[in-house]
Design an enzyme around this catalytic site. Structure first.
Site, PDB file in Angstrom:
ATOM      1  N   GLY A  18      19.964  12.661 -16.237  1.00 36.02           N
ATOM      2  CA  GLY A  18      21.230  12.761 -15.520  1.00 36.02           C
ATOM      3  C   GLY A  18      21.039  12.840 -14.011  1.00 36.02           C
ATOM      4  O   GLY A  18      21.782  12.214 -13.252  1.00 36.02           O
ATOM      5  N   THR A  19      20.055  13.586 -13.583  1.00 35.31           N
ATOM      6  CA  THR A  19      19.832  13.756 -12.142  1.00 35.31           C
ATOM      7  C   THR A  19      19.554  12.413 -11.479  1.00 35.31           C
ATOM      8  O   THR A  19      20.171  12.064 -10.461  1.00 35.31           O
ATOM      9  CB  THR A  19      18.638  14.716 -11.905  1.00 35.31           C
ATOM     10  OG1 THR A  19      18.958  15.977 -12.498  1.00 35.31           O
ATOM     11  CG2 THR A  19      18.331  14.889 -10.428  1.00 35.31           C
ATOM     12  N   GLN A  50      27.576  16.289 -19.899  1.00 37.14           N
ATOM     13  CA  GLN A  50      27.941  17.255 -20.953  1.00 37.14           C
ATOM     14  C   GLN A  50      28.900  16.661 -21.987  1.00 37.14           C
ATOM     15  O   GLN A  50      29.274  17.344 -22.947  1.00 37.14           O
ATOM     16  CB  GLN A  50      28.565  18.520 -20.332  1.00 37.14           C
ATOM     17  CG  GLN A  50      27.596  19.336 -19.495  1.00 37.14           C
ATOM     18  CD  GLN A  50      26.549  20.101 -20.311  1.00 37.14           C
ATOM     19  OE1 GLN A  50      26.695  20.285 -21.523  1.00 37.14           O
ATOM     20  NE2 GLN A  50      25.477  20.536 -19.661  1.00 37.14           N
ATOM     21  N   SER A  90      22.462  12.160 -20.312  1.00 40.74           N
ATOM     22  CA  SER A  90      21.111  12.713 -20.446  1.00 40.74           C
ATOM     23  C   SER A  90      20.819  13.040 -21.908  1.00 40.74           C
ATOM     24  O   SER A  90      21.568  13.788 -22.543  1.00 40.74           O
ATOM     25  CB  SER A  90      21.024  13.976 -19.581  1.00 40.74           C
ATOM     26  OG  SER A  90      19.758  14.564 -19.731  1.00 40.74           O
ATOM     27  N   ALA A  91      19.703  12.489 -22.423  1.00 38.00           N
ATOM     28  CA  ALA A  91      19.407  12.592 -23.862  1.00 38.00           C
ATOM     29  C   ALA A  91      19.180  14.016 -24.348  1.00 38.00           C
ATOM     30  O   ALA A  91      19.519  14.351 -25.479  1.00 38.00           O
ATOM     31  CB  ALA A  91      18.169  11.748 -24.190  1.00 38.00           C
ATOM     32  N   HIS A  92      18.595  14.874 -23.479  1.00 37.17           N
ATOM     33  CA  HIS A  92      18.234  16.209 -23.995  1.00 37.17           C
ATOM     34  C   HIS A  92      19.450  17.108 -24.217  1.00 37.17           C
ATOM     35  O   HIS A  92      19.319  18.204 -24.745  1.00 37.17           O
ATOM     36  CB  HIS A  92      17.165  16.870 -23.123  1.00 37.17           C
ATOM     37  CG  HIS A  92      17.606  17.364 -21.774  1.00 37.17           C
ATOM     38  ND1 HIS A  92      17.880  18.687 -21.538  1.00 37.17           N
ATOM     39  CD2 HIS A  92      17.800  16.726 -20.591  1.00 37.17           C
ATOM     40  CE1 HIS A  92      18.210  18.849 -20.258  1.00 37.17           C
ATOM     41  NE2 HIS A  92      18.173  17.671 -19.665  1.00 37.17           N
ATOM     42  N   THR A  99       7.398   1.151 -15.060  1.00 41.12           N
ATOM     43  CA  THR A  99       7.222   0.906 -16.496  1.00 41.12           C
ATOM     44  C   THR A  99       8.101   1.885 -17.269  1.00 41.12           C
ATOM     45  O   THR A  99       8.108   3.087 -17.000  1.00 41.12           O
ATOM     46  CB  THR A  99       5.734   1.089 -16.879  1.00 41.12           C
ATOM     47  OG1 THR A  99       4.981   0.160 -16.098  1.00 41.12           O
ATOM     48  CG2 THR A  99       5.506   0.827 -18.363  1.00 41.12           C
ATOM     49  N   CYS A 113      19.434  26.510 -14.082  1.00 37.32           N
ATOM     50  CA  CYS A 113      18.678  26.854 -12.882  1.00 37.32           C
ATOM     51  C   CYS A 113      18.874  28.325 -12.523  1.00 37.32           C
ATOM     52  O   CYS A 113      18.077  28.899 -11.803  1.00 37.32           O
ATOM     53  CB  CYS A 113      19.115  26.008 -11.691  1.00 37.32           C
ATOM     54  SG  CYS A 113      19.622  24.375 -12.125  1.00 37.32           S
TER      55      CYS A 113
HETATM   56  N1  PLP Z   1      24.844  16.942 -14.812  1.00 37.41           N
HETATM   57  C1  PLP Z   1      25.212  17.943 -15.611  1.00 37.41           C
HETATM   58  C2  PLP Z   1      26.663  18.250 -15.788  1.00 37.41           C
HETATM   59  C3  PLP Z   1      24.243  18.704 -16.288  1.00 37.41           C
HETATM   60  O1  PLP Z   1      24.613  19.702 -17.084  1.00 37.41           O
HETATM   61  C4  PLP Z   1      22.872  18.364 -16.104  1.00 37.41           C
HETATM   62  C5  PLP Z   1      21.807  19.155 -16.762  1.00 37.41           C
HETATM   63  O2  PLP Z   1      21.794  20.370 -16.692  1.00 37.41           O
HETATM   64  C6  PLP Z   1      22.551  17.295 -15.254  1.00 37.41           C
HETATM   65  C7  PLP Z   1      23.566  16.604 -14.631  1.00 37.41           C
HETATM   66  C8  PLP Z   1      21.120  16.903 -15.017  1.00 37.41           C
HETATM   67  O3  PLP Z   1      20.613  16.172 -16.100  1.00 37.41           O
HETATM   68  P1  PLP Z   1      19.009  16.057 -16.313  1.00 37.41           P
HETATM   69  O4  PLP Z   1      18.553  17.381 -16.799  1.00 37.41           O
HETATM   70  O5  PLP Z   1      18.866  14.987 -17.336  1.00 37.41           O
HETATM   71  O6  PLP Z   1      18.438  15.669 -15.001  1.00 37.41           O
END
Ligand code: PLP
Length: 384
Positions: free
Chosen positions: A71-72, A180, A200-202, A238, A327
């Site tokens: 996601g980041t 989310q 984001s997959a996790h 890659t 965090c």
């Molecule tokens: N955006 C939101 C709303 C999130 O909750 C998170 C993860 O905590 C992210 C972005 C970041 O995703 P990633 O952990 O895949 O970088």
């Protein structure tokens, strides 16, 4: 010691089926997807299958799905590239976005002189759509609106159709951080007024370090990471073949089991609300958490006593949850999001807690959390 994981907004367990597919591929396939021989083609096949799966469930074309490290990176790619390639000079956002959006916006403001306007929020963290409209009207600068679909700390579900329609009516782009919600709701991106989104997959039982950006074909965004031209020239390097394979499998499983999982998790959340309310009549549920305009996976609450060490105490008792975003877990630092919406009095006299659920949880997990919270609260009453 009993161990309870109630921090699924931070990350989720990987599904066994996802692990199996990844392990098999790791064991038997190692080709570079850019190689034209059999080994490479096999890897490329995994990637394209995952892309197709995601595109099908979200109603878009495969070309509009770009794999990233999560996601980041997806949010960075979209925001930074819209400034670099789409002539964006202004960003309209909120003060309660995830830090990967908030910090990117700050950096664009500081280093590239991009104007940033923040939409007003009420004390429940709801977006003031009237204010958004005024902000959109107030300038002719090319604008991108960046407002998340659901907040990762308080769970608010934002009205993305209305936000996107307003943005488009004023010739602005609309980017929504959907980390989310994608994988938790049936989302047809094609039918939404959204130009860019992130996932984001996790967050839905897939592997960490992999995700995707949805980039509408007609927008003309370009890469931030340049090199060998992978991902249709949108993201060089890659590919994380096994991660992408796991992402595709997790997204498929999430979407296939959506209704069933949603009902199960929603019932857990309802149970938690009910039990917390009866144990702590003065409890405050933050944002829109206790309403239907909230993630069914998350509950953000303020306990009616002050305990700066609660995260530590819960951890000692085997309970994993957080006080804000991941965090902030375990850290004494208070939540930027809660500071934005709660009064100073409320912050000074209460203890925030974010509990987030998945299908791996049971009512007994909530019962155990409740029993420990009651003990902590009783200690506070005794010393008050
Ligand atoms: N955006 C939101 C709303 C999130 O909750 C998170 C993860 O905590 C992210 C972005 C970041 O995703 P990633 O952990 O895949 O970088």
């Amino acid at each position: 010691m009993q161990k309870v994981y109630l921090d699924n907004a931070a990350t989720t367990h990987m599904h066994e089926e996802v692990i199996q597919e990844m392990v098999n591929a790791m064991r038997f396939n190692f080709g570079n997807p850019s190689s034209s021989h059999f080994f490479g083609r096999e890897s490329k096949g995994y990637i394209e299958k995952a892309r197709k799966t995601i595109a099908q469930y979200t109603g878009v074309t495969s070309a509009e799905i770009i794999f990233t490290s999560g996601g980041t990176e997806a949010n960075n790619l979209i925001l930074r590239s819209s400034v670099e390639y789409l002539g964006v000079e202004r960003i309209i956002t909120t003060r309660i976005e995830h830090s990967c959006v908030a910090e990117t916006v700050n950096s664009l403001n500081k280093n590239q002189n991009i104007q940033v306007d923040y939409v007003n929020l009420n004390d429940k963290g709801e977006i003031d759509l009237e204010d958004l409209q005024q902000l959109l009207k107030a300038s002719d600068k090319k604008t991108i609106v960046s407002i998340m679909h659901a907040n990762n700390e308080i769970g608010n579900l934002n009205p993305i159709e209305k936000i996107g329609d307003l943005a488009h009516a004023h010739d602005a782009y609309y980017h929504s951080d959907m980390v989310q919600t994608l994988g938790h709701y049936a989302i047809n991106l094609e039918n939404l007024p959204v130009d860019f989104a992130s996932s984001s997959a996790h967050k839905f039982h897939g592997p960490k370090g992999t995700g995707f950006a949805y980039i509408k074909k007609s927008t003309g965004l370009k890469a931030q990471i340049t090199g060998g031209g992978q991902e249709r020239n949108m993201r060089s390097g890659t590919e994380n073949v096994h991660g992408i394979l796991g992402l595709g499998k997790a997204f498929e499983m999430a979407n296939e089991n959506l209704e069933k999982d949603m009902d199960y998790i929603f019932a857990l959340k309802e149970y938690a609300i009910q039990e917390l309310q009866s144990a702590f009549p003065d409890i405050h549920f933050n944002g829109m958490c206790a309403t239907e305009n909230s993630l069914y996976t998350l509950l953000s609450l303020s306990l009616p006593f002050k305990d700066g060490l609660i995260g530590f105490e819960l951890d000692l008792r085997g309970i994993a949850c957080s006080q804000g975003s991941a965090c902030q877990s375990g850290a004494a630092k208070s939540s930027r999001v809660l500071n934005e919406i709660l009064s100073e009095d409320m912050i000074a006299s209460t203890t925030p807690l974010r509990i987030s659920f998945s299908t791996h949880n049971k009512k007994e997990d909530i019962d155990y959390l409740l029993s420990v919270l009651k003990e902590i609260s009783a200690r506070h009453s005794a010393t008050a």
